[in-house]
Design an enzyme around this catalytic site. Structure first.
Site, PDB file in Angstrom:
ATOM      1  N   ASP A 125      -0.440 -20.041  -0.140  1.00  0.00           N
ATOM      2  CA  ASP A 125       0.035 -20.146  -1.519  1.00  0.00           C
ATOM      3  C   ASP A 125       1.445 -20.705  -1.614  1.00  0.00           C
ATOM      4  O   ASP A 125       2.033 -20.738  -2.703  1.00  0.00           O
ATOM      5  CB  ASP A 125      -0.028 -18.781  -2.214  1.00  0.00           C
ATOM      6  CG  ASP A 125       0.885 -17.740  -1.574  1.00  0.00           C
ATOM      7  OD1 ASP A 125       1.483 -18.027  -0.511  1.00  0.00           O
ATOM      8  OD2 ASP A 125       0.995 -16.633  -2.136  1.00  0.00           O
ATOM      9  N   GLY A 126       2.008 -21.151  -0.481  1.00  0.00           N
ATOM     10  CA  GLY A 126       3.353 -21.703  -0.487  1.00  0.00           C
ATOM     11  C   GLY A 126       4.444 -20.647  -0.457  1.00  0.00           C
ATOM     12  O   GLY A 126       5.638 -20.999  -0.454  1.00  0.00           O
TER      13      GLY A 126
ATOM     14  N   ASP B 243      -6.047 -13.633  -1.500  1.00  0.00           N
ATOM     15  CA  ASP B 243      -5.366 -12.345  -1.673  1.00  0.00           C
ATOM     16  C   ASP B 243      -4.893 -12.207  -3.118  1.00  0.00           C
ATOM     17  O   ASP B 243      -3.845 -11.616  -3.394  1.00  0.00           O
ATOM     18  CB  ASP B 243      -4.197 -12.194  -0.698  1.00  0.00           C
ATOM     19  CG  ASP B 243      -3.749 -10.743  -0.537  1.00  0.00           C
ATOM     20  OD1 ASP B 243      -4.531  -9.839  -0.881  1.00  0.00           O
ATOM     21  OD2 ASP B 243      -2.603 -10.519  -0.094  1.00  0.00           O
TER      22      ASP B 243
ATOM     23  N   HIS C  85      -2.629  -5.008   8.494  1.00  0.00           N
ATOM     24  CA  HIS C  85      -1.635  -4.000   8.115  1.00  0.00           C
ATOM     25  C   HIS C  85      -1.430  -3.065   9.304  1.00  0.00           C
ATOM     26  O   HIS C  85      -1.617  -1.848   9.214  1.00  0.00           O
ATOM     27  CB  HIS C  85      -2.064  -3.254   6.860  1.00  0.00           C
ATOM     28  CG  HIS C  85      -1.914  -4.081   5.628  1.00  0.00           C
ATOM     29  ND1 HIS C  85      -0.682  -4.341   5.054  1.00  0.00           N
ATOM     30  CD2 HIS C  85      -2.823  -4.750   4.882  1.00  0.00           C
ATOM     31  CE1 HIS C  85      -0.844  -5.119   3.992  1.00  0.00           C
ATOM     32  NE2 HIS C  85      -2.139  -5.399   3.882  1.00  0.00           N
TER      33      HIS C  85
ATOM     34  N   GLY D 116       1.754  -8.316   7.018  1.00  0.00           N
ATOM     35  CA  GLY D 116       1.242  -6.988   7.327  1.00  0.00           C
ATOM     36  C   GLY D 116       1.090  -6.740   8.815  1.00  0.00           C
ATOM     37  O   GLY D 116       0.200  -5.988   9.224  1.00  0.00           O
TER      38      GLY D 116
ATOM     39  N   GLY E 243       0.456  -9.411  -2.673  1.00  0.00           N
ATOM     40  CA  GLY E 243      -0.662 -10.282  -3.009  1.00  0.00           C
ATOM     41  C   GLY E 243      -0.165 -11.585  -3.608  1.00  0.00           C
ATOM     42  O   GLY E 243       1.041 -11.814  -3.764  1.00  0.00           O
TER      43      GLY E 243
ATOM     44  N   HIS F 103       0.829  -1.198   0.000  1.00  0.00           N
ATOM     45  CA  HIS F 103       0.000   0.000   0.000  1.00  0.00           C
ATOM     46  C   HIS F 103       0.873   1.262   0.000  1.00  0.00           C
ATOM     47  O   HIS F 103       1.832   1.365   0.770  1.00  0.00           O
ATOM     48  CB  HIS F 103      -0.926  -0.003   1.211  1.00  0.00           C
ATOM     49  CG  HIS F 103      -1.910  -1.131   1.210  1.00  0.00           C
ATOM     50  ND1 HIS F 103      -3.234  -0.960   0.879  1.00  0.00           N
ATOM     51  CD2 HIS F 103      -1.754  -2.454   1.482  1.00  0.00           C
ATOM     52  CE1 HIS F 103      -3.860  -2.136   0.945  1.00  0.00           C
ATOM     53  NE2 HIS F 103      -2.973  -3.053   1.319  1.00  0.00           N
TER      54      HIS F 103
END
Length: 390
Positions: free
Chosen positions: A260-261, A285, A207, A232, A321, A153
């Site tokens: 997601d590994g 994400d 975050h 975050g 992401g 961000h």
């Protein structure tokens, strides 16, 4: 044995029956079974190889593989080159359809940090899609986040919550904002949490550089979710565990996990899974490169480079992401972590639906006709959404 017992009941009229050697539902059914469908709803469901009574005369569809409820992804930014935060209607539909085909039959579109004007524009595009049922809500991930734990961000766009801005965004969304991520240590954050909850919005903590005590106080104010645990937020420390520690110990908080590994190591996944049993929520994400190509993208005002499916800020300082799906997370949970499929069902559908206040996500009578067929490798093979094969 039927759980309802007739082709026609208060949920509608069945027009066909799907049968599988194994069906795992949100309420604990696990074994051979059948599901009667009609009008985009589950009309009846039962155990055993064939339906009974009036349902015996309906068309049968025998499914190969394991049937589970459709996945619920409460944190997804886009796909196919489209970011929900900057999409037009056609692009938003394409991105949503990609995730639907991947098994996430319920989606909350995430809009990352932007100017108030850009966020209002995004809400104007997405709200009608929520009303239509393409999406199940909007998630505002920003701008009320910590610059210290900003991830992708843009720090120039981050700010503390002001009541007038919070109210203006909610009014513009016309009731379609379902989830907001906020850093509870920001000035005015606790008041903003109370305001959001009073307006029917689910509040997530993320975050954030908050202490564990600040996180617990935010839960006292009504926060009920933690955004992508570990990512975050300050690292877990034995003297100041921060938001991660609060996430793993506060039973009031549903705990998002990006599986997601890449975002979280195997051991850290196991810590989160074991500590937050029954509260874990798999999220993708997923950003715009999901289902698309490597290259350069912009997320939340920051330049992002995607190489070999890994999204990083252009300066290499942070992941930005993922390019995966909840379905891929389910496969990893079962295959790599040895998790039983009923637990994976809770993490991929039931817990998120409960946290978000979504009904009809479990394959019981009256629920939406959303199901996923997994193959022998626990990967998504076929998807039924609103009673239609995708």
């Amino acid at each position: 044995m039927s759980r309802r017992g007739a082709a026609t009941d208060r949920h509608g009229t069945a027009d066909r029956v799907v049968v599988a050697d194994r069906i795992v539902t949100a309420t604990g059914a696990d074994g051979p079974g059948w599901i009667a469908l009609g009008g985009g709803r589950v009309i009846d469901a039962g155990d055993g190889p064939t339906p009974t009574g009036d349902l015996m005369h309906l068309p049968l569809e025998r499914l190969r593989g394991v049937v589970v409820p459709g996945f619920v992804d409460q944190h997804v930014h886009g796909a196919l080159g489209v970011d929900f935060g900057g999409a037009d209607e056609a692009g938003a539909r394409r991105a949503a359809a990609h995730h639907h085909r991947a098994g996430s039959t319920r989606l909350v579109a995430s809009v990352a940090t932007a100017s108030s004007q850009a966020t209002l524009r995004a809400l104007g595009v997405l709200a009608p899609l929520v009303d239509e049922g393409v999406l199940d809500g909007v998630h505002l991930e920003g701008p009320w986040l910590s610059s210290t734990r900003r991830g992708a961000h843009d720090p120039a766009l981050l700010r503390s919550p002001e009541p007038a801005e919070v109210e203006a965004l909610l009014d513009a969304a016309r009731g379609t904002v379902r989830l907001v991520t906020i850093a509870p240590e920001l000035p005015g954050a606790v008041d903003a949490i109370r305001l959001l909850v009073d307006r029917g919005v689910v509040v997530a903590l993320g975050h954030s550089d908050c202490t564990a005590a600040e996180a617990h106080a935010a839960a006292d104010a009504g926060a009920t979710v933690v955004t992508h645990v570990y990512n975050g937020m300050r690292p877990l420390h034995h003297r100041e565990p921060g938001l991660a520690g609060a996430a793993l110990t506060d039973d009031r908080l549903a705990v998002e996990l990006i599986l997601d590994g890449r975002h979280v190591s195997r051991d850290a996944v196991e810590i989160a899974r074991r500590a937050s049993s029954g509260r874990l929520v798999l999220v993708s994400d997923a950003m715009a490169a999901t289902g698309w190509s490597d290259g350069r993208y912009t997320i939340a005002g920051s330049e992002v480079v995607v190489e070999h499916g890994v999204a990083m800020l252009a300066d290499g300082s942070s992941l930005a992401g993922s390019t995966g799906t909840v379905g891929e997370g389910v496969s990893r949970l079962v295959r790599e972590h040895g998790v039983a499929l009923p637990e994976a069902v809770r993490a991929s559908s039931t817990t998120a639906a409960t946290a978000l206040g979504l009904t009809g996500a479990g394959l019981d009578p009256g629920d939406r006709a959303d199901l996923v067929v997994l193959d022998e490798h626990d990967r998504v093979d076929r998807v039924l959404r609103d009673g239609r094969w995708l």
